[in-house]
Design a protein around this motif. Structure first.
Motif, PDB file in Angstrom:
ATOM      1  N   PRO A 197      20.923  87.632   4.704  1.00 58.43           N
ATOM      2  CA  PRO A 197      20.116  86.566   5.297  1.00 58.43           C
ATOM      3  C   PRO A 197      20.356  85.216   4.615  1.00 58.43           C
ATOM      4  CG  PRO A 197      18.770  87.910   3.851  1.00 58.43           C
ATOM      5  CD  PRO A 197      20.112  88.584   3.934  1.00 58.43           C
ATOM      6  N   SER A 198      20.069  84.158   5.346  1.00 56.57           N
ATOM      7  CA  SER A 198      20.149  82.808   4.799  1.00 56.57           C
ATOM      8  C   SER A 198      19.224  81.908   5.615  1.00 56.57           C
ATOM      9  CB  SER A 198      21.579  82.269   4.876  1.00 56.57           C
ATOM     10  OG  SER A 198      21.870  81.770   6.173  1.00 56.57           O
ATOM     11  N   PRO A 199      18.927  80.708   5.114  1.00 57.43           N
ATOM     12  CA  PRO A 199      18.097  79.774   5.890  1.00 57.43           C
ATOM     13  C   PRO A 199      18.753  79.340   7.197  1.00 57.43           C
ATOM     14  CG  PRO A 199      18.216  79.115   3.574  1.00 57.43           C
ATOM     15  CD  PRO A 199      19.244  80.182   3.780  1.00 57.43           C
ATOM     16  N   TYR A 200      20.057  79.578   7.332  1.00 60.99           N
ATOM     17  CA  TYR A 200      20.784  79.100   8.509  1.00 60.99           C
ATOM     18  C   TYR A 200      20.990  80.174   9.568  1.00 60.99           C
ATOM     19  CZ  TYR A 200      21.805  75.432   5.139  1.00 60.99           C
ATOM     20  OH  TYR A 200      21.687  74.422   4.215  1.00 60.99           O
ATOM     21  N   GLU A 201      20.495  81.366   9.332  1.00 58.44           N
ATOM     22  CA  GLU A 201      20.657  82.449  10.295  1.00 58.44           C
ATOM     23  C   GLU A 201      20.102  82.032  11.661  1.00 58.44           C
ATOM     24  OE1 GLU A 201      18.889  86.942  11.107  1.00 58.44           O
ATOM     25  OE2 GLU A 201      18.760  86.056   9.096  1.00 58.44           O
ATOM     26  N   GLY A 202      20.908  82.173  12.693  1.00 60.29           N
ATOM     27  CA  GLY A 202      20.483  81.829  14.044  1.00 60.29           C
ATOM     28  C   GLY A 202      20.655  80.369  14.402  1.00 60.29           C
ATOM     29  N   ARG A 203      21.171  79.559  13.496  1.00 60.39           N
ATOM     30  CA  ARG A 203      21.357  78.130  13.773  1.00 60.39           C
ATOM     31  C   ARG A 203      22.463  77.936  14.816  1.00 60.39           C
ATOM     32  NH1 ARG A 203      20.490  73.661  10.305  1.00 60.39           N
ATOM     33  NH2 ARG A 203      18.919  75.001   9.321  1.00 60.39           N
ATOM     34  N   ILE A 204      22.199  77.131  15.830  1.00 59.64           N
ATOM     35  CA  ILE A 204      23.203  76.823  16.841  1.00 59.64           C
ATOM     36  C   ILE A 204      24.173  75.791  16.269  1.00 59.64           C
ATOM     37  CG2 ILE A 204      23.619  75.892  19.154  1.00 59.64           C
ATOM     38  CD1 ILE A 204      22.275  78.628  19.151  1.00 59.64           C
ATOM     39  N   VAL A 205      25.461  76.142  16.219  1.00 58.93           N
ATOM     40  CA  VAL A 205      26.452  75.237  15.641  1.00 58.93           C
ATOM     41  C   VAL A 205      27.353  74.608  16.704  1.00 58.93           C
ATOM     42  CG1 VAL A 205      26.445  76.352  13.387  1.00 58.93           C
ATOM     43  CG2 VAL A 205      28.034  77.167  15.153  1.00 58.93           C
ATOM     44  N   ARG A 206      27.357  75.147  17.893  1.00 60.22           N
ATOM     45  CA  ARG A 206      28.059  74.548  19.024  1.00 60.22           C
ATOM     46  C   ARG A 206      27.249  74.848  20.283  1.00 60.22           C
ATOM     47  NH1 ARG A 206      30.168  72.655  15.366  1.00 60.22           N
ATOM     48  NH2 ARG A 206      32.401  72.302  14.921  1.00 60.22           N
ATOM     49  N   GLY A 207      27.171  73.860  21.166  1.00 57.76           N
ATOM     50  CA  GLY A 207      26.481  74.073  22.432  1.00 57.76           C
ATOM     51  C   GLY A 207      24.974  74.079  22.303  1.00 57.76           C
ATOM     52  N   ARG A 208      24.337  74.938  23.088  1.00 58.11           N
ATOM     53  CA  ARG A 208      22.871  74.944  23.188  1.00 58.11           C
ATOM     54  C   ARG A 208      22.305  76.355  22.999  1.00 58.11           C
ATOM     55  NH1 ARG A 208      22.262  72.071  28.981  1.00 58.11           N
ATOM     56  NH2 ARG A 208      23.865  73.644  29.410  1.00 58.11           N
ATOM     57  N   PRO A 209      21.019  76.450  22.669  1.00 58.75           N
ATOM     58  CA  PRO A 209      20.389  77.771  22.556  1.00 58.75           C
ATOM     59  C   PRO A 209      20.391  78.485  23.909  1.00 58.75           C
ATOM     60  CG  PRO A 209      19.028  76.073  21.538  1.00 58.75           C
ATOM     61  CD  PRO A 209      20.092  75.354  22.305  1.00 58.75           C
ATOM     62  N   ALA A 210      20.335  79.793  23.848  1.00 56.38           N
ATOM     63  CA  ALA A 210      20.316  80.599  25.074  1.00 56.38           C
ATOM     64  C   ALA A 210      18.898  80.707  25.639  1.00 56.38           C
ATOM     65  CB  ALA A 210      20.868  81.991  24.786  1.00 56.38           C
ATOM     66  N   ARG A 211      18.805  80.822  26.946  1.00 57.89           N
ATOM     67  CA  ARG A 211      17.518  81.077  27.601  1.00 57.89           C
ATOM     68  C   ARG A 211      17.359  82.549  27.958  1.00 57.89           C
ATOM     69  NH1 ARG A 211      16.186  77.312  32.479  1.00 57.89           N
ATOM     70  NH2 ARG A 211      14.211  78.429  32.191  1.00 57.89           N
ATOM     71  N   PHE A 212      18.460  83.270  28.049  1.00 57.81           N
ATOM     72  CA  PHE A 212      18.442  84.694  28.363  1.00 57.81           C
ATOM     73  C   PHE A 212      19.373  85.411  27.395  1.00 57.81           C
ATOM     74  CE2 PHE A 212      17.516  82.413  32.256  1.00 57.81           C
ATOM     75  CZ  PHE A 212      16.394  83.068  32.747  1.00 57.81           C
ATOM     76  N   SER A 213      19.070  86.656  27.112  1.00 62.02           N
ATOM     77  CA  SER A 213      19.929  87.444  26.232  1.00 62.02           C
ATOM     78  C   SER A 213      21.005  88.156  27.037  1.00 62.02           C
ATOM     79  CB  SER A 213      19.092  88.471  25.460  1.00 62.02           C
ATOM     80  OG  SER A 213      18.440  89.350  26.357  1.00 62.02           O
TER      81      SER A 213
END
Length: 298
Positions: A250-266
């Motif tokens: 784990p890290s404080p950056y886990e799940g950070r979006i680095v390109r594009g946009r967050p997802a609305r659906f899995s």
């Protein structure tokens, strides 16, 4: 995101043929992903962390030590989650061409998962057995990709990553041994017939990116040279790929979006995946169940 959907989007760094070959073989080497400026910064950050390790007498949350480590002769196997310990590593993971390569292989919307800096110390860095990554950190699809950067030139003698081409297309192997221990190892007798003919040695000059599909069988050779083999590994996934279990690193950056946009659906791949032990109270690696002298890092 599924492969057929990823391929609908244009590439940023890779050529179309490079990307198609990666999806066909499950691995690739791309030179020049980290340029001279980034290599200088990364090596300086690495040197700072190696210097800090001189004060550490036993493996801890930051450092996994190699036998013989001491203040006069630091010998590391791993810096765990380098992005958590030096800002340069996070800057590289988020701002460099490494994330653009991930976008070529995960789709335009990319999420950071975790990182590690693996060392193979001169005349000591040992081999790592054949294994697959995704059972350690299963996701709802198989988009996660490891982008490994050689911080120094890596020859055959330095213990490069090895991969079995095309093995990501076959069913996953169990990462548990016959006693039920988390071993992260595939015995060679369980590998498919003719596997030796498909082994590729992923060598390359400093700054090269070694790309590893999360399902491909891979390992590494021992470092028999007089030169270190440091390798920075960042794991990314499609933004719509969701982890099933606690992150082992784990890290404080886990799940950070680095390109594009967050997802609305899995996104969900219909192929299942073996689940690892519960990492929520800390990651227990395979080293406890490897014979003395065999433990190493990919």
């Amino acid at each position: 995101m599924l492969t057929e959907d990823i391929l609908k989007h244009p590439t940023r760094v890779l050529s179309e043929s490079q990307r198609e070959r990666f999806f066909e073989e499950g691995c690739a080497v791309v030179e020049g992903v980290a340029d001279a400026r980034w290599l200088e910064r990364l090596r300086a950050a690495m040197a700072e962390m190696v210097e800090a390790s001189r004060q550490v007498a036993a493996s801890d949350e930051r450092f996994i030590l190699e036998e013989g480590h001491g203040p006069e002769d630091p010998r590391l196997r791993r810096l765990t989650s380098p992005v958590s310990h030096h800002e340069t590593f996070w800057d590289f993971a988020a701002e460099s061409a490494s994330a653009d390569v991930a976008a070529d292989l995960c789709g335009p919307d990319v999420k950071f998962y975790h990182s590690k800096l693996n060392f193979k110390w001169p005349k000591g860095g040992q081999r790592f057995d054949w294994h697959q990554d995704i059972p350690t950190w299963p996701h709802t699809d198989y988009s996660p990709v490891t982008v490994g950067i050689y911080l120094e030139d890596c020859s055959e003698e330095q213990g490069p990553l090895l991969a079995i081409r095309g093995s990501h297309k076959a069913p996953l192997h169990s990462m548990y041994d016959k006693q039920g221990n988390w071993a992260l190892k595939i015995p060679e007798e369980e590998l498919p017939a003719g596997w030796k003919d498909e082994v590729v040695s992923l060598t390359g000059p400093a700054g090269s990116a070694v790309l590893i599909n999360c399902r491909v069988i891979h390992g590494s050779a021992a470092n028999t040279s007089a030169r270190m083999r440091p390798m920075l590994l960042n794991v990314y996934s499609s933004a719509d790929s969701m982890p099933y279990v606690a992150n082992p690193i784990p890290s404080p950056y886990e799940g950070r979006i680095v390109r594009g946009r967050p997802a609305r659906f899995s996104c969900h791949d219909p192929r299942g995946c073996e689940l690892p032990p519960d990492w929520s109270k800390g990651y227990v690696g395979p080293w406890a169940f490897q014979k003395p002298g065999e433990a190493a890092h990919s």
